[in-house]
Design an enzyme around this catalytic site. Structure first.
Site, PDB file in Angstrom:
ATOM      1  N   CYS A   3       0.638  -1.139  -0.330  1.00  3.85           N
ATOM      2  CA  CYS A   3      -0.005  -0.351   0.600  1.00  3.85           C
ATOM      3  C   CYS A   3       0.696   1.290  -0.058  1.00  3.85           C
ATOM      4  O   CYS A   3       1.808   1.124  -0.024  1.00  3.85           O
ATOM      5  CB  CYS A   3      -1.233   0.279   0.790  1.00  3.85           C
ATOM      6  SG  CYS A   3      -0.183   0.107   2.775  1.00  3.85           S
ATOM      7  N   CYS A   6       3.006   1.524   2.797  1.00  2.38           N
ATOM      8  CA  CYS A   6       4.575   0.769   2.964  1.00  2.38           C
ATOM      9  C   CYS A   6       5.375   1.917   2.224  1.00  2.38           C
ATOM     10  O   CYS A   6       6.770   1.917   2.425  1.00  2.38           O
ATOM     11  CB  CYS A   6       4.554  -0.174   1.620  1.00  2.38           C
ATOM     12  SG  CYS A   6       3.374  -1.215   2.747  1.00  2.38           S
ATOM     13  N   ASP A 424      11.419  28.729 -30.765  1.00  3.25           N
ATOM     14  CA  ASP A 424      13.140  29.392 -32.024  1.00  3.25           C
ATOM     15  C   ASP A 424      12.688  28.809 -33.496  1.00  3.25           C
ATOM     16  O   ASP A 424      11.678  28.364 -33.798  1.00  3.25           O
ATOM     17  CB  ASP A 424      13.976  28.204 -31.434  1.00  3.25           C
ATOM     18  CG  ASP A 424      15.217  27.786 -32.298  1.00  3.25           C
ATOM     19  OD1 ASP A 424      15.611  29.421 -32.659  1.00  3.25           O
ATOM     20  OD2 ASP A 424      15.412  27.105 -33.116  1.00  3.25           O
TER      21      ASP A 424
END
Length: 732
Positions: A3, A6, A424
């Site tokens: 989960c 953890c 650019d």
């Protein structure tokens, strides 16, 4: 890991080490760690193991990570789910339907439910015990405590209470009612919760595999074997692609994949790059052209010299970039992680408070117990932990399929705020390659003849302007005649003999020097085209000027459409270039950029200053570029987008890489990034809303524990399923 808690725990343990910065991702089950040179990598593994989890360093021979979870792990979970579901179904049915409650039905329920709670929920119990030994709690703690408590109470009621009496019945209710509890059993809740959570875990794991499918497909696209040429240049041998070295020549036959990045030495063909760039039209290639590994040869036989192999190839770099992005965390997810890290202890306290409250007001032990169990089960924070990584996995994976590489989750948050996009010119709005734009002839002259003679002469030159004219001539009239006596006048033009004509192609001054009579109309036309940004050469033979050719940087076909779509996204496009203002304004007019939004004659070092000036005006600036001279500006901008056809330096400095050199991909990149961020925010909203709404209901005794378990499992599945919708994102 089982989960989000953890992942949060492991991350905190790693970050406590001196010189270590770690991000642990629950969805990808990976940790991305930056560490000082004096920290041995093995210590990182030991730290994870000391926290009660397992870990392994990535294998160095792999170009990149991205291995999916072992299929047998998913299969084991599926088998555990199926057996638990078969055993739980009659238990739930008997509890819900009073007509099925035959004499001593409760004892059959115990027989069927006990294996589910003990064996089916064993992964939760094992994880809870491991966490307990390390003095921490996770979602597994809640599930384990809830299901074991429900089973223990049921055993007590059956053996020492009145629930084991023959003829005992009780109706199924969504809420709970007051009683002393000795006649109530919760076997359907214990078995049902276990089954529902196993189902949620299984579908979550399967969905996570689907979410990472795009990255795995990217990793598997490369060729497995390659036909190499020996030193004699004729002998061919087939070897594993891992044995290919830089400088080695290899053969690519029609229909085969290009084994690695390289440069064509012999042969011409068309290369299908769709799997890397999303571009459906094959690209024509020939000697000295670069090819990318994993693209497909759609035409003739090619001999290629390897330039990059293994982890240095564009495919490997793309996969690394995608995986790094998937392993990252958006700022909004970090908030969710902090909440989930303290969530479980808060829930345990809330469950205890719920139990004490209902007992204190005299509601009965059964009522108090049921409400407390419902609180434990409903509160799983998994949906919070899955909200960002699953959306990020799917979004970045889909982006890779479309030729869009997102470097990290923080990029997504940048795209939402951008209001100005600096473009650019060369290589971004234009192709960066000269092409023949126009042919103007003197009165009474033949355009085809001007093209034929000028094209033949320029075909003997290597100058970019000459190549553009020769290419345009071939496309217009076909085969060009041979040239004799070719001579180059540096900076002025060329001369030579084509058939019986002595031809001069170049600046007007070269024509005068060669004794060719100038034409006033052509001189006026030359000046007019130069003022519009074109490069002009005149063509003369037989003693006088016959015509002129206009050459200019080619505007990409898609640029004008892309500019319109960028405006539709609420962005203001600005053209930034080092070219002369006349050229820049001409390009801007062709693609639909306003004259006041053209910034020309800018030195490479000054591009950063332009971006900073716009930021100083309160603009949130995105920058699109492709060259080394763009790298600093890309890094300075709030969002940097590099054309993948550009330099490695520019790509490294950017936040988003557009593998295909098409400005429309920038539009798709911003759209995808915003859609992914929107999905993440939607996931987090529903995950928070679910817990905020459900916990008070459970504490108030308004939720049966089994319904709570089903709702908790559904929340995780919903978050993952919502993220998977990103797989349907389409480019315009």
């Amino acid at each position: 890991m089982t989960c989000a808690s953890c992942a949060n725990r492991i991350e905190r343990k790693l970050n406590k080490l001196d010189g270590v910065s770690a991000t642990v991702n629950y969805a990808t089950e990976k940790a991305k760690v930056s560490y000082a040179t004096d920290v041995p990598p093995e210590r990182l593994v030991e730290t994870v193991e000391q926290a009660g989890y397992g870990a392994a360093l990535p294998r160095p021979e792999r170009a990149t990570g991205g291995e999916p979870a072992p299929p047998d792990e998913t299969e084991q979970l599926r088998r555990r789910l199926l057996i638990s579901a078969v055993l739980s179904a009659p238990v739930i049915a008997m509890a819900m339907i009073p007509a099925l409650q035959f004499t001593s039905w409760q004892w059959l329920s115990l027989t069927l439910a006990a294996p589910v709670v003990v064996w089916g929920a064993w992964p939760f119990h094992r994880a809870a015990w491991t966490n307990l030994r390390h003095g921490t709690t996770t979602m597994d703690t809640l599930v384990s405590m809830g299901t074991l408590a429900a089973l223990a109470w049921s055993v007590y009621a059956l053996f020492w209470g009145t629930a084991g009496m023959p003829g005992m019945t009780h109706p199924f209710e969504l809420t709970v009612e007051r009683s002393d509890g000795s006649g109530n059993i919760y076997l359907e809740a214990a078995a049902g919760v276990t089954t529902f959570i196993l189902a949620g875990r299984y579908f979550e794991k399967r969905s996570k595999r689907r979410a990472g499918a795009a990255l795995r497909a990217l990793l598997e696209m490369g060729a497995k074997e390659v036909t190499v040429l020996d030193a004699d240049g004729t002998t061919e041998r087939q070897v594993p692609v891992e044995q290919l070295a830089v400088g080695r020549r290899f053969v690519v036959r029609p229909g085969e994949k290009v084994a690695t990045d390289g440069v064509i030495e012999h042969g011409t063909s068309a290369i299908d790059t769709s799997m890397l760039t999303g571009e459906s039209v094959p690209v024509e290639v020939g000697p000295e052209d670069e090819v990318v590994g994993a693209t497909v040869n759609a035409g003739g036989r090619l001999v290629v010299r390897a330039s990059r192999v293994g982890g240095d190839t564009q495919l490997a770099q793309m996969a690394r970039m995608v995986e790094d992005a998937q392993n990252g965390k958006a700022e909004v997810q970090r908030l969710a992680d902090r909440i989930s890290g303290i969530f479980v202890p808060i829930v345990l306290v809330l469950a205890l408070a719920t139990l004490i409250f209902w007992i204190a007001i005299g509601a009965g032990l059964s009522m108090a117990f049921t409400a407390a169990v419902a609180v434990l089960i409903i509160a799983c924070p998994c949906a919070l932990g899955l909200a960002t990584p699953t959306a990020l996995m799917v979004g970045t994976g889909r982006g890779a399929q479309l030729g869009i590489l997102i470097k990290g989750p923080e990029v997504l948050e940048s795209t939402r705020k951008v209001d100005t996009i600096v473009l650019d010119k060369t290589g971004t709005v234009t192709t960066g390659r000269m092409s023949l734009r126009e042919v103007v002839v003197a009165e009474g002259e033949d355009e085809a003849q001007v093209l034929r003679l000028a094209g033949a002469l320029e075909a003997a030159s290597e100058h970019p302007i000459a190549r553009a004219i020769a290419t345009g001539a071939r496309e217009s009239i076909g085969q060009l005649p041979p040239v004799e006596g070719f001579a180059n006048a540096e900076g002025l033009g060329v001369r030579g003999t084509v058939g019986e004509e002595s031809v001069v192609v170049g600046r007007p001054g070269l024509l005068s020097e060669a004794g060719q009579m100038r034409c006033t109309d052509l001189d006026d036309a030359t000046l007019a085209h130069q003022q519009r940004g074109g490069t002009v050469v005149q063509v003369a033979w037989g003693g006088r000027a016959r015509g002129l050719l206009v050459v200019a940087d080619t505007i990409k076909e898609s640029s004008a459409q892309a500019i319109t779509e960028l405006r539709d996204l609420g962005l203001r496009p600005i053209l930034l270039t080092g070219d002369h203002e006349v050229v820049a304004r001409s390009v801007a007019a062709d693609v639909g950029i306003a004259p006041e939004d053209v910034i020309a004659d800018v030195m490479p070092a000054d591009k950063v200053a332009v971006v900073e000036r716009l930021q100083g005006e309160g603009k949130v600036v995105a920058m699109v570029g492709d060259g080394v001279n763009d790298a600093a500006a890309l890094a300075t901008a709030d969002l940097g987008l590099a054309m993948g056809t550009g330099t490695d330096v520019a790509i490294e400095a950017s936040d988003l890489t557009l593998v295909r050199g098409d400005l429309r991909v920038a539009v798709d990149a911003i759209r995808l990034a915003r859609r992914t961020l929107s999905t993440i925010r939607g996931n987090l909203f529903w995950a928070f809303a679910y817990n905020v709404a459900a916990l008070p209901l459970a504490a108030a005794g308004m939720l049966n524990p089994m319904i709570a378990g089903a709702a908790m499992a559904f929340s995780s599945v919903f978050v993952v399923s919502n993220s998977l919708r990103l797989r349907g994102f389409t480019a315009r």
